[in-house]
Design a protein around this motif. Structure first.
Motif, PDB file in Angstrom:
ATOM      1  N   LEU A  12       0.829  -1.204   0.000  1.00 45.80           N
ATOM      2  CA  LEU A  12       0.000   0.000   0.000  1.00 45.80           C
ATOM      3  C   LEU A  12       0.866   1.259   0.000  1.00 45.80           C
ATOM      4  O   LEU A  12       0.627   2.187  -0.761  1.00 45.80           O
ATOM      5  CB  LEU A  12      -0.944   0.004   1.198  1.00 45.80           C
ATOM      6  CG  LEU A  12      -1.883   1.193   1.320  1.00 45.80           C
ATOM      7  CD1 LEU A  12      -2.831   1.256   0.135  1.00 45.80           C
ATOM      8  CD2 LEU A  12      -2.676   1.101   2.610  1.00 45.80           C
ATOM      9  N   ILE A  13       1.887   1.269   0.838  1.00 42.57           N
ATOM     10  CA  ILE A  13       2.789   2.423   0.901  1.00 42.57           C
ATOM     11  C   ILE A  13       3.506   2.596  -0.436  1.00 42.57           C
ATOM     12  O   ILE A  13       3.584   3.706  -0.971  1.00 42.57           O
ATOM     13  CB  ILE A  13       3.808   2.279   2.053  1.00 42.57           C
ATOM     14  CG1 ILE A  13       3.093   2.436   3.396  1.00 42.57           C
ATOM     15  CG2 ILE A  13       4.939   3.296   1.922  1.00 42.57           C
ATOM     16  CD1 ILE A  13       3.961   2.110   4.593  1.00 42.57           C
ATOM     17  N   GLY A  14       3.996   1.500  -0.995  1.00 40.55           N
ATOM     18  CA  GLY A  14       4.686   1.577  -2.283  1.00 40.55           C
ATOM     19  C   GLY A  14       3.786   2.117  -3.376  1.00 40.55           C
ATOM     20  O   GLY A  14       4.179   2.978  -4.163  1.00 40.55           O
ATOM     21  N   ALA A  15       2.549   1.631  -3.423  1.00 40.66           N
ATOM     22  CA  ALA A  15       1.603   2.103  -4.438  1.00 40.66           C
ATOM     23  C   ALA A  15       1.300   3.582  -4.246  1.00 40.66           C
ATOM     24  O   ALA A  15       1.239   4.346  -5.219  1.00 40.66           O
ATOM     25  CB  ALA A  15       0.324   1.278  -4.377  1.00 40.66           C
ATOM     26  N   ALA A  16       1.111   4.000  -2.997  1.00 41.28           N
ATOM     27  CA  ALA A  16       0.811   5.404  -2.720  1.00 41.28           C
ATOM     28  C   ALA A  16       1.983   6.297  -3.128  1.00 41.28           C
ATOM     29  O   ALA A  16       1.782   7.383  -3.687  1.00 41.28           O
ATOM     30  CB  ALA A  16       0.495   5.595  -1.236  1.00 41.28           C
ATOM     31  N   ILE A  17       3.193   5.846  -2.878  1.00 38.59           N
ATOM     32  CA  ILE A  17       4.370   6.635  -3.243  1.00 38.59           C
ATOM     33  C   ILE A  17       4.458   6.790  -4.757  1.00 38.59           C
ATOM     34  O   ILE A  17       4.717   7.874  -5.275  1.00 38.59           O
ATOM     35  CB  ILE A  17       5.659   5.997  -2.667  1.00 38.59           C
ATOM     36  CG1 ILE A  17       5.673   6.164  -1.151  1.00 38.59           C
ATOM     37  CG2 ILE A  17       6.907   6.601  -3.294  1.00 38.59           C
ATOM     38  CD1 ILE A  17       6.753   5.383  -0.455  1.00 38.59           C
ATOM     39  N   ILE A  18       4.214   5.711  -5.466  1.00 37.51           N
ATOM     40  CA  ILE A  18       4.269   5.768  -6.928  1.00 37.51           C
ATOM     41  C   ILE A  18       3.208   6.731  -7.455  1.00 37.51           C
ATOM     42  O   ILE A  18       3.487   7.588  -8.293  1.00 37.51           O
ATOM     43  CB  ILE A  18       4.100   4.362  -7.533  1.00 37.51           C
ATOM     44  CG1 ILE A  18       5.326   3.507  -7.223  1.00 37.51           C
ATOM     45  CG2 ILE A  18       3.887   4.447  -9.045  1.00 37.51           C
ATOM     46  CD1 ILE A  18       5.145   2.041  -7.531  1.00 37.51           C
ATOM     47  N   GLY A 104       9.691  12.882   1.264  1.00 38.37           N
ATOM     48  CA  GLY A 104       9.774  12.079   2.467  1.00 38.37           C
ATOM     49  C   GLY A 104       8.902  10.844   2.363  1.00 38.37           C
ATOM     50  O   GLY A 104       7.912  10.818   1.644  1.00 38.37           O
ATOM     51  N   VAL A 105       9.281   9.821   3.091  1.00 38.50           N
ATOM     52  CA  VAL A 105       8.558   8.553   3.057  1.00 38.50           C
ATOM     53  C   VAL A 105       7.118   8.743   3.503  1.00 38.50           C
ATOM     54  O   VAL A 105       6.188   8.277   2.858  1.00 38.50           O
ATOM     55  CB  VAL A 105       9.264   7.491   3.928  1.00 38.50           C
ATOM     56  CG1 VAL A 105       8.459   6.209   3.985  1.00 38.50           C
ATOM     57  CG2 VAL A 105      10.672   7.230   3.409  1.00 38.50           C
ATOM     58  N   GLY A 106       6.926   9.448   4.595  1.00 31.43           N
ATOM     59  CA  GLY A 106       5.582   9.636   5.133  1.00 31.43           C
ATOM     60  C   GLY A 106       4.666  10.379   4.190  1.00 31.43           C
ATOM     61  O   GLY A 106       3.543   9.942   3.913  1.00 31.43           O
ATOM     62  N   ALA A 107       5.109  11.507   3.677  1.00 30.03           N
ATOM     63  CA  ALA A 107       4.280  12.297   2.765  1.00 30.03           C
ATOM     64  C   ALA A 107       4.005  11.530   1.484  1.00 30.03           C
ATOM     65  O   ALA A 107       2.887  11.524   0.979  1.00 30.03           O
ATOM     66  CB  ALA A 107       4.949  13.625   2.450  1.00 30.03           C
ATOM     67  N   ALA A 108       5.030  10.879   0.954  1.00 24.26           N
ATOM     68  CA  ALA A 108       4.864  10.130  -0.284  1.00 24.26           C
ATOM     69  C   ALA A 108       3.903   8.962  -0.109  1.00 24.26           C
ATOM     70  O   ALA A 108       3.232   8.564  -1.051  1.00 24.26           O
ATOM     71  CB  ALA A 108       6.217   9.633  -0.790  1.00 24.26           C
ATOM     72  N   ALA A 109       3.826   8.430   1.107  1.00 21.40           N
ATOM     73  CA  ALA A 109       2.931   7.300   1.380  1.00 21.40           C
ATOM     74  C   ALA A 109       1.585   7.740   1.944  1.00 21.40           C
ATOM     75  O   ALA A 109       0.752   6.908   2.270  1.00 21.40           O
ATOM     76  CB  ALA A 109       3.603   6.343   2.356  1.00 21.40           C
ATOM     77  N   GLY A 110       1.391   9.047   2.091  1.00 22.72           N
ATOM     78  CA  GLY A 110       0.141   9.525   2.658  1.00 22.72           C
ATOM     79  C   GLY A 110       0.060   9.313   4.160  1.00 22.72           C
ATOM     80  O   GLY A 110      -1.026   9.258   4.727  1.00 22.72           O
ATOM     81  N   GLN A 111       1.215   9.192   4.804  1.00 19.36           N
ATOM     82  CA  GLN A 111       1.286   9.019   6.251  1.00 19.36           C
ATOM     83  C   GLN A 111       2.211  10.091   6.837  1.00 19.36           C
ATOM     84  O   GLN A 111       3.363   9.820   7.149  1.00 19.36           O
ATOM     85  CB  GLN A 111       1.819   7.632   6.610  1.00 19.36           C
ATOM     86  CG  GLN A 111       0.936   6.505   6.161  1.00 19.36           C
ATOM     87  CD  GLN A 111       1.499   5.163   6.579  1.00 19.36           C
ATOM     88  OE1 GLN A 111       2.570   5.057   7.149  1.00 19.36           O
ATOM     89  NE2 GLN A 111       0.759   4.117   6.294  1.00 19.36           N
ATOM     90  N   PRO A 112       1.705  11.311   6.990  1.00 18.41           N
ATOM     91  CA  PRO A 112       2.577  12.406   7.429  1.00 18.41           C
ATOM     92  C   PRO A 112       3.214  12.192   8.801  1.00 18.41           C
ATOM     93  O   PRO A 112       4.221  12.813   9.108  1.00 18.41           O
ATOM     94  CB  PRO A 112       1.649  13.623   7.429  1.00 18.41           C
ATOM     95  CG  PRO A 112       0.275  13.075   7.406  1.00 18.41           C
ATOM     96  CD  PRO A 112       0.333  11.718   6.777  1.00 18.41           C
ATOM     97  N   ASP A 113       2.665  11.296   9.597  1.00 17.12           N
ATOM     98  CA  ASP A 113       3.232  11.044  10.926  1.00 17.12           C
ATOM     99  C   ASP A 113       4.184   9.845  10.948  1.00 17.12           C
ATOM    100  O   ASP A 113       4.591   9.400  12.016  1.00 17.12           O
ATOM    101  CB  ASP A 113       2.106  10.825  11.943  1.00 17.12           C
ATOM    102  CG  ASP A 113       1.263  12.074  12.141  1.00 17.12           C
ATOM    103  OD1 ASP A 113       1.814  13.185  12.028  1.00 17.12           O
ATOM    104  OD2 ASP A 113       0.052  11.939  12.387  1.00 17.12           O
ATOM    105  N   TYR A 114       4.541   9.334   9.776  1.00 17.23           N
ATOM    106  CA  TYR A 114       5.458   8.194   9.703  1.00 17.23           C
ATOM    107  C   TYR A 114       6.773   8.569  10.377  1.00 17.23           C
ATOM    108  O   TYR A 114       7.386   9.587  10.056  1.00 17.23           O
ATOM    109  CB  TYR A 114       5.708   7.800   8.246  1.00 17.23           C
ATOM    110  CG  TYR A 114       6.633   6.612   8.101  1.00 17.23           C
ATOM    111  CD1 TYR A 114       6.140   5.315   8.202  1.00 17.23           C
ATOM    112  CD2 TYR A 114       7.987   6.785   7.875  1.00 17.23           C
ATOM    113  CE1 TYR A 114       6.983   4.229   8.078  1.00 17.23           C
ATOM    114  CE2 TYR A 114       8.842   5.703   7.750  1.00 17.23           C
ATOM    115  CZ  TYR A 114       8.332   4.425   7.848  1.00 17.23           C
ATOM    116  OH  TYR A 114       9.171   3.348   7.732  1.00 17.23           O
ATOM    117  N   PRO A 115       7.234   7.749  11.340  1.00 15.36           N
ATOM    118  CA  PRO A 115       8.466   8.096  12.069  1.00 15.36           C
ATOM    119  C   PRO A 115       9.720   7.821  11.235  1.00 15.36           C
ATOM    120  O   PRO A 115       9.993   6.684  10.871  1.00 15.36           O
ATOM    121  CB  PRO A 115       8.414   7.182  13.298  1.00 15.36           C
ATOM    122  CG  PRO A 115       7.597   6.002  12.866  1.00 15.36           C
ATOM    123  CD  PRO A 115       6.622   6.519  11.848  1.00 15.36           C
TER     124      PRO A 115
END
Length: 153
Positions: A12-18, A104-115
């Motif tokens: 899911l994170i990978g797809a969101a980043i793409i 950033g990983v979080g923004a690219a994955a739609g998870q702005p709070d990703y640590p």
């Protein structure tokens, strides 16, 4: 988290980043973005210099990453992964690597709070400079890995 949940989350994170990276590319109409080209000597040289300045302190002078990069620290953050062939960088599409670097990983994955300790390079490096860093990283991979990476995309 069970392995199946972790796998689904990773996909899911990978797809969101793409999707985010491609949407950003097309919405911004950025014609300067040329992609990662490990055959372009000028881009690789620029990327090596930028990598040394902005990335090596965490990802290592030789792209080796930090020890135990797959195990979260006590603060929940993952250590910097290697960008050499022992890491997972080459398993990701160029557009995904670009989006993670820029936004950033979080923004690219739609998870702005990703640590994460990974800084955002959106206001630090131009798109061409990010592509140059990725060109440098790819230039260090073996011919086999460089041939396999696009097929995983």
């Amino acid at each position: 988290m069970p392995d199946s949940q972790a796998t689904r989350l990773s996909v899911l994170i990978g797809a969101a980043i793409i999707v985010f990276g491609l949407a950003s590319y097309f919405m911004n109409g950025n014609k300067d973005v040329v992609g990662a080209n490990p055959e372009n000597a000028a881009s690789v040289a620029l990327g090596a210099s930028l990598y040394a300045e902005h990335c090596a302190s965490c990802h290592g002078d030789n792209l080796e990453g930090e020890p135990n990069w797959r195990t979260r620290n006590a603060d929940g953050r993952l250590p910097a992964p290697p960008h050499d062939e022992t890491g997972h960088t080459w398993h990701h599409p160029d557009e995904q690597l670009f989006a993670m670097t820029k936004f950033g990983v979080g923004a690219a994955a739609g998870q702005p709070d990703y640590p994460t300790d990974m800084p955002l390079y959106e206001d630090i490096l131009s798109d061409d400079e990010i592509w140059a860093v990725l060109s440098y990283i790819k230039s260090t991979w073996s011919d086999d890995i460089r041939a396999r990476q696009p097929k995983l995309q």
